[in-house]
Design a protein around this motif. Structure first.
Motif, PDB file in Angstrom:
ATOM      1  N   ASP A   1      -3.217  -3.470   6.830  1.00  0.00           N
ATOM      2  CA  ASP A   1      -1.945  -2.752   6.706  1.00  0.00           C
ATOM      3  C   ASP A   1      -2.097  -1.295   7.123  1.00  0.00           C
ATOM      4  O   ASP A   1      -1.292  -0.760   7.900  1.00  0.00           O
ATOM      5  CB  ASP A   1      -1.444  -2.823   5.251  1.00  0.00           C
ATOM      6  CG  ASP A   1      -0.953  -4.210   4.877  1.00  0.00           C
ATOM      7  OD1 ASP A   1      -0.670  -5.006   5.798  1.00  0.00           O
ATOM      8  OD2 ASP A   1      -0.867  -4.496   3.668  1.00  0.00           O
ATOM      9  N   TYR A   2      -3.122  -0.631   6.600  1.00  0.00           N
ATOM     10  CA  TYR A   2      -3.299   0.785   6.927  1.00  0.00           C
ATOM     11  C   TYR A   2      -3.699   0.979   8.389  1.00  0.00           C
ATOM     12  O   TYR A   2      -3.320   1.987   9.016  1.00  0.00           O
ATOM     13  CB  TYR A   2      -4.340   1.415   6.002  1.00  0.00           C
ATOM     14  CG  TYR A   2      -3.790   1.838   4.654  1.00  0.00           C
ATOM     15  CD1 TYR A   2      -2.727   2.732   4.574  1.00  0.00           C
ATOM     16  CD2 TYR A   2      -4.329   1.338   3.483  1.00  0.00           C
ATOM     17  CE1 TYR A   2      -2.216   3.124   3.346  1.00  0.00           C
ATOM     18  CE2 TYR A   2      -3.832   1.728   2.246  1.00  0.00           C
ATOM     19  CZ  TYR A   2      -2.775   2.615   2.181  1.00  0.00           C
ATOM     20  OH  TYR A   2      -2.270   3.007   0.970  1.00  0.00           O
TER      21      TYR A   2
ATOM     22  N   ALA B   1       0.845  -1.199   0.000  1.00  0.00           N
ATOM     23  CA  ALA B   1       0.000   0.000   0.000  1.00  0.00           C
ATOM     24  C   ALA B   1       0.877   1.246   0.000  1.00  0.00           C
ATOM     25  O   ALA B   1       1.953   1.269   0.607  1.00  0.00           O
ATOM     26  CB  ALA B   1      -0.900  -0.009   1.230  1.00  0.00           C
ATOM     27  N   PRO B   2       0.443   2.284  -0.708  1.00  0.00           N
ATOM     28  CA  PRO B   2       1.239   3.525  -0.744  1.00  0.00           C
ATOM     29  C   PRO B   2       1.487   4.061   0.660  1.00  0.00           C
ATOM     30  O   PRO B   2       0.643   3.943   1.545  1.00  0.00           O
ATOM     31  CB  PRO B   2       0.355   4.481  -1.554  1.00  0.00           C
ATOM     32  CG  PRO B   2      -0.555   3.594  -2.341  1.00  0.00           C
ATOM     33  CD  PRO B   2      -0.786   2.383  -1.490  1.00  0.00           C
ATOM     34  N   ASP B   3       2.652   4.645   0.828  1.00  0.00           N
ATOM     35  CA  ASP B   3       3.013   5.190   2.131  1.00  0.00           C
ATOM     36  C   ASP B   3       2.243   6.486   2.380  1.00  0.00           C
ATOM     37  O   ASP B   3       2.285   7.410   1.571  1.00  0.00           O
ATOM     38  CB  ASP B   3       4.523   5.460   2.172  1.00  0.00           C
ATOM     39  CG  ASP B   3       5.003   5.743   3.588  1.00  0.00           C
ATOM     40  OD1 ASP B   3       4.263   5.403   4.529  1.00  0.00           O
ATOM     41  OD2 ASP B   3       6.099   6.301   3.728  1.00  0.00           O
ATOM     42  N   ILE B   4       1.480   6.510   3.469  1.00  0.00           N
ATOM     43  CA  ILE B   4       0.716   7.700   3.837  1.00  0.00           C
ATOM     44  C   ILE B   4       1.134   8.091   5.248  1.00  0.00           C
ATOM     45  O   ILE B   4       1.040   7.279   6.172  1.00  0.00           O
ATOM     46  CB  ILE B   4      -0.801   7.430   3.787  1.00  0.00           C
ATOM     47  CG1 ILE B   4      -1.210   7.042   2.360  1.00  0.00           C
ATOM     48  CG2 ILE B   4      -1.580   8.641   4.241  1.00  0.00           C
ATOM     49  CD1 ILE B   4      -2.662   6.689   2.230  1.00  0.00           C
ATOM     50  N   HIS B   5       1.593   9.316   5.404  1.00  0.00           N
ATOM     51  CA  HIS B   5       2.114   9.747   6.690  1.00  0.00           C
ATOM     52  C   HIS B   5       1.012  10.327   7.562  1.00  0.00           C
ATOM     53  O   HIS B   5      -0.050  10.709   7.091  1.00  0.00           O
ATOM     54  CB  HIS B   5       3.229  10.775   6.475  1.00  0.00           C
ATOM     55  CG  HIS B   5       4.401  10.228   5.711  1.00  0.00           C
ATOM     56  ND1 HIS B   5       5.294   9.329   6.244  1.00  0.00           N
ATOM     57  CD2 HIS B   5       4.782  10.429   4.417  1.00  0.00           C
ATOM     58  CE1 HIS B   5       6.198   9.027   5.326  1.00  0.00           C
ATOM     59  NE2 HIS B   5       5.906   9.668   4.210  1.00  0.00           N
ATOM     60  N   GLY B   6       1.299  10.394   8.868  1.00  0.00           N
ATOM     61  CA  GLY B   6       0.337  10.946   9.805  1.00  0.00           C
ATOM     62  C   GLY B   6      -0.705   9.912  10.212  1.00  0.00           C
ATOM     63  O   GLY B   6      -0.635   8.746   9.855  1.00  0.00           O
ATOM     64  N   LEU B   7      -1.702  10.363  10.973  1.00  0.00           N
ATOM     65  CA  LEU B   7      -2.752   9.471  11.459  1.00  0.00           C
ATOM     66  C   LEU B   7      -3.965   9.463  10.550  1.00  0.00           C
ATOM     67  O   LEU B   7      -4.528   8.406  10.243  1.00  0.00           O
ATOM     68  CB  LEU B   7      -3.171   9.891  12.872  1.00  0.00           C
ATOM     69  CG  LEU B   7      -4.363   9.148  13.490  1.00  0.00           C
ATOM     70  CD1 LEU B   7      -4.052   7.657  13.604  1.00  0.00           C
ATOM     71  CD2 LEU B   7      -4.712   9.732  14.867  1.00  0.00           C
TER      72      LEU B   7
ATOM     73  N   ALA C   1       0.499   2.965  14.495  1.00  0.00           N
ATOM     74  CA  ALA C   1       1.877   3.404  14.740  1.00  0.00           C
ATOM     75  C   ALA C   1       1.928   4.866  15.163  1.00  0.00           C
ATOM     76  O   ALA C   1       2.873   5.304  15.836  1.00  0.00           O
ATOM     77  CB  ALA C   1       2.719   3.192  13.478  1.00  0.00           C
ATOM     78  N   GLN C   2       0.897   5.624  14.781  1.00  0.00           N
ATOM     79  CA  GLN C   2       0.810   7.024  15.193  1.00  0.00           C
ATOM     80  C   GLN C   2       0.119   7.176  16.541  1.00  0.00           C
ATOM     81  O   GLN C   2       0.378   8.126  17.274  1.00  0.00           O
ATOM     82  CB  GLN C   2       0.032   7.828  14.138  1.00  0.00           C
ATOM     83  CG  GLN C   2       0.578   7.689  12.725  1.00  0.00           C
ATOM     84  CD  GLN C   2       1.989   8.205  12.602  1.00  0.00           C
ATOM     85  OE1 GLN C   2       2.331   9.246  13.163  1.00  0.00           O
ATOM     86  NE2 GLN C   2       2.829   7.462  11.863  1.00  0.00           N
ATOM     87  N   ASP C   3      -0.810   6.248  16.845  1.00  0.00           N
ATOM     88  CA  ASP C   3      -1.540   6.314  18.117  1.00  0.00           C
ATOM     89  C   ASP C   3      -1.961   4.896  18.475  1.00  0.00           C
ATOM     90  O   ASP C   3      -2.946   4.369  17.960  1.00  0.00           O
ATOM     91  CB  ASP C   3      -2.766   7.216  17.990  1.00  0.00           C
ATOM     92  CG  ASP C   3      -3.561   7.303  19.290  1.00  0.00           C
ATOM     93  OD1 ASP C   3      -3.111   6.715  20.299  1.00  0.00           O
ATOM     94  OD2 ASP C   3      -4.626   7.937  19.299  1.00  0.00           O
ATOM     95  N   ASP C   4      -1.186   4.267  19.367  1.00  0.00           N
ATOM     96  CA  ASP C   4      -1.454   2.861  19.707  1.00  0.00           C
ATOM     97  C   ASP C   4      -2.309   2.732  20.965  1.00  0.00           C
ATOM     98  O   ASP C   4      -2.334   1.674  21.601  1.00  0.00           O
ATOM     99  CB  ASP C   4      -0.147   2.096  19.896  1.00  0.00           C
ATOM    100  CG  ASP C   4       0.640   2.562  21.117  1.00  0.00           C
ATOM    101  OD1 ASP C   4       0.268   3.610  21.691  1.00  0.00           O
ATOM    102  OD2 ASP C   4       1.608   1.883  21.496  1.00  0.00           O
ATOM    103  N   THR C   5      -3.036   3.788  21.317  1.00  0.00           N
ATOM    104  CA  THR C   5      -3.848   3.737  22.541  1.00  0.00           C
ATOM    105  C   THR C   5      -5.346   3.807  22.259  1.00  0.00           C
ATOM    106  O   THR C   5      -6.137   3.785  23.199  1.00  0.00           O
ATOM    107  CB  THR C   5      -3.470   4.921  23.467  1.00  0.00           C
ATOM    108  OG1 THR C   5      -3.785   6.160  22.814  1.00  0.00           O
ATOM    109  CG2 THR C   5      -1.984   4.878  23.810  1.00  0.00           C
ATOM    110  N   ASP C   6      -5.733   3.897  21.016  1.00  0.00           N
ATOM    111  CA  ASP C   6      -7.152   4.059  20.683  1.00  0.00           C
ATOM    112  C   ASP C   6      -7.794   2.691  20.532  1.00  0.00           C
ATOM    113  O   ASP C   6      -7.486   1.953  19.581  1.00  0.00           O
ATOM    114  CB  ASP C   6      -7.291   4.860  19.385  1.00  0.00           C
ATOM    115  CG  ASP C   6      -8.737   5.238  19.092  1.00  0.00           C
ATOM    116  OD1 ASP C   6      -9.622   4.397  19.325  1.00  0.00           O
ATOM    117  OD2 ASP C   6      -8.980   6.361  18.607  1.00  0.00           O
TER     118      ASP C   6
END
Length: 645
Positions: A107-108, A80-86, A114-119
């Motif tokens: 994957d996404y 999958a294309p790399d998309i930055h941020g959340l 990786a941006q927020d592992d607490t949700d």
């Protein structure tokens, strides 16, 4: 009185179990292979000039490659294309989930985590996608993370318990269930409930060596309203596992408890352990669908030879726990729309018991419903690797391949099935359907011949569909008299079959034969299906052939309203308008038919001729040319440049 095989889920959430066994006339209710999983597609679809032709027009499923595109395994897809941020990965995961692209959604989702592992919502969404895709390694790792964070969701707990059970850490399974918040009997959005937790705990008790507590726990759970048959099946398995075969037989003898394929296998093994092979054989002989279940036939043959069957339908408590998930997955899969929770339960079942063919078959069927044909094919391949080539699984696989527009692969699978099990009529019907879908009408006829010879005369209802389908193949192969005999035989079985009435009636109209009878046949079809555009088209065309042009207008207009994008129906409307004296409207309809890309060049040529010279001139040319419109003159050769000489 024969018994019928029912699915493993009996009365947990529904009082009307469905059969897992493929009925003898499997295809009789399937106008084409794809119809079973695509109920929105009308069974009256047809190619040019043929009403209600099942199996010739199955389109590629939305999002699937066309027949001339190479089919690639999803594992070979580019990353999958790399998309930055959340926000980007989250939205991409949501879109992939909406499209049932489970691998991409997983994957996404992990990129979003990786941006927020607490949700917890993100975690559960990722779990759903990973499990649905069969990626249990990453799913169990995520569930472990959620547990260590102290924020496990109900789904996370189910995954964590499955991982512990697979590792035979039974005391930890029990402790996890006991420490969790109490689940309600009604369950929650993830399918968790006091019942499923209780059944998992009962199997964990058996795994922990606390057999008496395990059996007591199952007995207590059986008091849950509506759950007794399902729980008693698991109680029977547990009893048999600890050697109480008499107690297991008493429970499995109840049809409400054991009348599904796994229950039948379990009871046969239990009876054999009790040295009651004759009773087990009689039980199998009374089971409807026996001939379509090679595994049951193999058990019967072994007992006929005097062999005592081992009780190995479950080898470990983890296998029993897997059947709990399979039970609930079967219940959830009973709805018309594919249910992701059903797929989750099927995946957990196969994770705990990789040899459990029923779990892989259930997962494959659900994946097929989601349009995930490549993932479904992996499950069918796993079944074959297990040496478990069951007709019911192969028929489902053939359907999935056909719906993915992989007709060559589907045909090969059907040929393999008929070679392995030449005694099974549904395999030959599936082969005939596939050949018809590829316009191999003459080749389809022998397949239907074989199916009808296997069905015989004992089951007229099972003969209906192959008679109808063979009639279509014969008619399209130019053998109308034989086709007509099949259509009339099918009508004797189902006199009110709208599709057969319409097909026979339209074929007679198209041949300009027995027009009065043809009109009556089609009128009856319209009474049965008053809103079916193709049947209305047939009725209008019968009036047209009879010269009753004004009467043809109304049903033809209704047909066009129902199928505005059909080139042939618009073409017919133009012909009827012309003969009714409404020539300007006729030209408008022909222009519309031309814009809708006619299916054949011959049809397109005829429309162009009518627009150029009018219908009267075209009919006169056809009459003078033996019923065919002369082909267009060849395009003039381009003038050669004299200077080039």
């Amino acid at each position: 009185m024969t018994k019928r095989l029912f699915p493993l889920a009996l009365i947990a959430l529904t009082a009307a179990p469905l059969s897992l066994a493929a009925p003898q006339g499997r295809a009789e209710a399937l106008p084409r292979l794809a119809q079973a999983q695509n109920p929105a597609t009308p069974d009256s679809q047809r190619p040019v000039h043929r009403p209600n032709v099942p199996g010739n027009d199955a389109p590629a499923a939305e999002g699937q490659p066309s027949a001339d595109q190479p089919q690639k395994d999803q594992a070979a897809k580019p990353p999958a294309p790399d998309i930055h941020g959340l926000a980007g990965p989250y939205l991409a995961a949501r879109m992939a989930a909406i499209q049932n692209d489970f691998r991409t959604a997983g994957d996404y989702s992990l990129r979003a985590l990786a941006q927020d592992d607490t949700d917890p919502f993100l975690q559960d969404s990722a779990l759903v996608a990973l499990i649905a895709a069969g990626d249990m390694e990453r799913a169990t790792a995520l569930a472990g993370t959620m547990a260590h964070q102290g924020r496990p969701t109900e789904l996370g707990r189910l995954v964590r318990r499955s991982e512990l059970a697979r590792a035979e850490r039974w005391d930890e399974v029990i402790a996890d269930i006991d420490a969790a918040p109490a689940a309600s009997d009604d369950g929650d959005a993830t399918g968790g409930s006091a019942l499923i937790d209780g059944m998992i705990r009962a199997w964990a008790l058996l795994g922990a060596g606390r057999a008496s507590e395990s059996l007591s726990a199952f007995k207590e759970l059986a008091k849950t309203r509506g759950a007794a048959p399902m729980v008693n099946y698991h109680l029977a398995l547990a009893k048999a596992k600890v050697g109480d075969f008499e107690g297991a037989e008493e429970l499995l003898a109840d049809p409400a408890t054991g009348s599904h394929i796994l229950g039948v296998i379990a009871r046969a093994q239990v009876l054999s352990q009790l040295e009651r092979n004759r009773d087990a054989i009689a039980m199998l002989d009374a089971t409807q669908g026996l001939d379509e279940e090679p595994h049951l036939i193999a058990l019967r043959d072994r007992m006929e030879k005097g062999e005592t069957l081992p009780f190995d339908i479950i080898k470990t408590p983890a296998d029993g726990m897997a059947q709990v998930f399979l039970t609930f997955g079967s219940v959830l899969a009973g709805s018309e729309e594919p249910d992701p929770l059903a797929l989750i339960h099927a995946r957990l079942a196969e994770y705990l018991s990789p040899q459990l063919g029923e779990a892989r078959l259930l997962a494959a069927q659900i994946l097929q419903g989601f349009g995930e044909f490549d993932l479904a094919e992996q499950e069918f391949e796993a079944l074959r690797d297990l040496g478990d080539m069951r007709p019911v699984a192969e028929l489902t696989r053939i359907d999935a391949l056909a719906r993915a527009d992989r007709l060559d692969d589907a045909e090969k699978a059907a040929l393999t099935l008929t070679a392995a099990h030449p005694e099974l009529a549904p395999g030959w019907i599936a082969l005939g359907d596939l050949l018809r879908q590829q316009d191999k009408f003459a080749q389809a006829v022998p397949a239907y011949d074989k199916a009808l010879s296997l069905i015989g005369d004992a089951s007229p209802e099972a003969r209906w569909f192959p008679l109808y389908a063979r009639g279509i193949a014969l008619e399209r192969a130019g053998q109308f008299k034989k086709a007509e005999a099949d259509f009339r035989a099918a009508l004797k079985i189902r006199p009110d079959s709208a599709q057969v009435l319409n097909y026979l009636g339209y074929s007679l109209v198209d041949r300009n034969e027995n027009l009065d009878e043809a009109l009556k046949l089609i009128q009856r079809a319209v009474e049965l299906r008053p809103d079916d555009g193709y049947i209305l088209d047939s009725l209008a065309w019968a009036y047209y052939r009879l010269g009753r042009y004004d009467e043809a207008v109304a049903p033809m207009e209704r047909a066009v309203a129902a199928m505005a994008s059909d080139s042939l129906v618009n073409d017919h409307m133009g012909d009827i308008y012309w003969m009714a004296g409404r020539k300007r409207e006729a030209e408008i309809q022909w222009h519309r038919a031309q814009s809708l890309k006619p299916q054949t060049e011959a049809e397109a040529h005829r429309i162009r001729a009518k627009l150029d010279r009018g219908l009267d001139a075209v009919l006169a040319e056809e009459k003078a040319n033996g019923g065919k419109l002369p082909p267009p003159p060849p395009a003039p050769e381009p003038a050669q440049d004299e200077a080039a000489d």
